[in-house]
Design a protein around this motif. Structure first.
Motif, mmCIF file in Angstrom:
data_model
loop_
_atom_site.group_PDB
_atom_site.id
_atom_site.type_symbol
_atom_site.label_atom_id
_atom_site.label_comp_id
_atom_site.label_asym_id
_atom_site.label_seq_id
_atom_site.Cartn_x
_atom_site.Cartn_y
_atom_site.Cartn_z
ATOM 1 N N GLY A 7 0.799 -1.215 0.005
ATOM 2 C CA GLY A 7 0.119 -0.004 -0.075
ATOM 3 C C GLY A 7 0.660 1.293 -0.063
ATOM 4 O O GLY A 7 2.093 1.136 0.166
ATOM 5 N N ARG A 8 0.426 2.499 -0.392
ATOM 6 C CA ARG A 8 1.007 3.641 -0.535
ATOM 7 C C ARG A 8 1.598 3.696 0.977
ATOM 8 O O ARG A 8 1.127 3.655 2.114
ATOM 9 C CB ARG A 8 0.149 4.771 -0.607
ATOM 10 C CG ARG A 8 0.750 6.186 -0.879
ATOM 11 C CD ARG A 8 -0.342 7.296 -1.291
ATOM 12 N NE ARG A 8 -0.333 7.361 -2.625
ATOM 13 C CZ ARG A 8 0.483 7.868 -3.461
ATOM 14 N NH1 ARG A 8 1.451 8.377 -3.068
ATOM 15 N NH2 ARG A 8 0.116 8.131 -4.643
ATOM 16 N N GLY A 9 2.958 4.139 1.077
ATOM 17 C CA GLY A 9 3.726 4.339 2.174
ATOM 18 C C GLY A 9 4.160 3.175 2.866
ATOM 19 O O GLY A 9 5.060 3.151 3.889
ATOM 20 N N GLN A 10 4.054 1.902 2.377
ATOM 21 C CA GLN A 10 4.271 0.729 2.949
ATOM 22 C C GLN A 10 5.530 -0.140 1.973
ATOM 23 O O GLN A 10 5.466 0.348 0.729
ATOM 24 C CB GLN A 10 3.225 -0.194 2.864
ATOM 25 C CG GLN A 10 2.226 -0.104 3.812
ATOM 26 C CD GLN A 10 1.031 -1.051 3.900
ATOM 27 O OE1 GLN A 10 0.815 -1.442 2.816
ATOM 28 N NE2 GLN A 10 0.274 -1.230 5.040
ATOM 29 N N GLN A 11 6.547 -0.578 2.689
ATOM 30 C CA GLN A 11 7.451 -1.358 1.922
ATOM 31 C C GLN A 11 6.929 -2.476 1.430
ATOM 32 O O GLN A 11 6.046 -3.463 2.199
ATOM 33 C CB GLN A 11 8.594 -1.341 2.734
ATOM 34 C CG GLN A 11 9.327 -0.228 2.953
ATOM 35 C CD GLN A 11 9.831 0.437 1.825
ATOM 36 O OE1 GLN A 11 10.326 -0.311 0.950
ATOM 37 N NE2 GLN A 11 9.769 2.026 1.626
ATOM 38 N N PRO A 12 7.393 -3.180 0.288
ATOM 39 C CA PRO A 12 6.950 -4.396 -0.124
ATOM 40 C C PRO A 12 7.535 -5.619 0.983
ATOM 41 O O PRO A 12 8.602 -5.298 1.681
ATOM 42 C CB PRO A 12 7.826 -4.606 -1.596
ATOM 43 C CG PRO A 12 8.241 -3.169 -1.785
ATOM 44 C CD PRO A 12 8.329 -2.170 -0.631
ATOM 45 N N ARG A 13 6.950 -6.443 1.067
ATOM 46 C CA ARG A 13 7.168 -7.584 2.070
ATOM 47 C C ARG A 13 8.605 -8.079 2.146
ATOM 48 O O ARG A 13 9.297 -8.164 3.120
ATOM 49 C CB ARG A 13 6.307 -8.752 1.764
ATOM 50 C CG ARG A 13 6.461 -10.038 2.795
ATOM 51 C CD ARG A 13 5.579 -10.974 2.375
ATOM 52 N NE ARG A 13 4.426 -10.753 3.210
ATOM 53 C CZ ARG A 13 3.277 -11.874 3.155
ATOM 54 N NH1 ARG A 13 3.189 -12.749 2.410
ATOM 55 N NH2 ARG A 13 2.295 -11.659 4.018
ATOM 56 N N HIS A 14 9.256 -8.372 0.910
ATOM 57 C CA HIS A 14 10.381 -8.914 0.743
ATOM 58 C C HIS A 14 11.554 -7.757 1.445
ATOM 59 O O HIS A 14 12.646 -8.233 1.873
ATOM 60 C CB HIS A 14 10.834 -9.347 -0.676
ATOM 61 C CG HIS A 14 10.656 -8.222 -1.676
ATOM 62 N ND1 HIS A 14 9.577 -7.939 -2.363
ATOM 63 C CD2 HIS A 14 11.528 -6.992 -2.079
ATOM 64 C CE1 HIS A 14 9.786 -7.005 -3.210
ATOM 65 N NE2 HIS A 14 11.065 -6.315 -2.907
ATOM 66 N N ALA A 15 11.263 -6.385 0.981
ATOM 67 C CA ALA A 15 12.140 -5.522 1.741
ATOM 68 C C ALA A 15 12.073 -5.641 3.321
ATOM 69 O O ALA A 15 13.374 -5.222 3.937
ATOM 70 C CB ALA A 15 11.826 -4.027 1.218
ATOM 71 N N VAL A 16 11.199 -6.087 3.977
ATOM 72 C CA VAL A 16 11.480 -6.079 5.332
ATOM 73 C C VAL A 16 11.737 -7.382 5.632
ATOM 74 O O VAL A 16 12.415 -7.601 6.710
ATOM 75 C CB VAL A 16 9.743 -5.786 5.618
ATOM 76 C CG1 VAL A 16 9.641 -5.842 7.283
ATOM 77 C CG2 VAL A 16 9.298 -4.516 5.375
ATOM 78 N N GLU A 17 11.328 -8.567 5.299
ATOM 79 C CA GLU A 17 11.479 -9.840 5.763
ATOM 80 C C GLU A 17 12.807 -10.536 5.291
ATOM 81 O O GLU A 17 13.174 -11.451 5.755
ATOM 82 C CB GLU A 17 10.347 -10.662 5.169
ATOM 83 C CG GLU A 17 9.152 -10.642 5.708
ATOM 84 C CD GLU A 17 8.023 -11.323 5.342
ATOM 85 O OE1 GLU A 17 8.275 -12.436 5.147
ATOM 86 O OE2 GLU A 17 6.710 -10.761 5.615
#
Length: 121
Positions: A7-17
């Motif tokens: 979503g807007r302002g959220q990082q893609p899941r892979h960037a976090v995990e």
């Protein structure tokens, strides 16, 4: 396969995990490969293989349309960062070994299917 955009302002899941990725602080987007060298080729090779296993585990659990381009993004960021040869060869070697194993399994299944189909009925 499905695709889930951040979503807007959220990082893609892979960037976090994934431990070797991070959001870019300037300009947005994701740094897909920010692993640090160990200072030795063999240490980097081992570290690259460990990161590849992390990547393979992740895409195995999240086989989305968005993740189909993830390996290419990793390679491009490796090239941009002038990543050490040990990290690259360790990472890509592990990914290639996995790809060859899966390709072999699929090849054997295809061969078996073709042989069964050619048997007289």
């Amino acid at each position: 396969m499905t695709s889930r955009k951040a979503g807007r302002g959220q990082q893609p899941r892979h960037a976090v995990e994934l431990s070797f990725m991070a959001p870019r602080s300037i300009g947005g987007g994701v740094n897909h490969f920010r692993a640090q060298t160990t200072g030795s080729y063999s240490g980097d090779w081992d570290h690259g293989r460990a990161l590849a296993m992390e990547y393979l585990d992740y895409v195995g659990k999240h086989p989305t349309n968005g993740n189909t381009t993830l390996l290419a993004c990793i390679v491009l960021d490796m090239m941009k960062a002038d990543t050490s040869k040990g990290l690259i060869i360790g990472f890509m070697g592990a990914v290639n070994e996995y790809a060859m194993s899966v390709a072999r399994l699929l090849s054997d299944e295809t061969l078996a299917s073709n042989q069964a189909a050619s048997l007289p009925k």
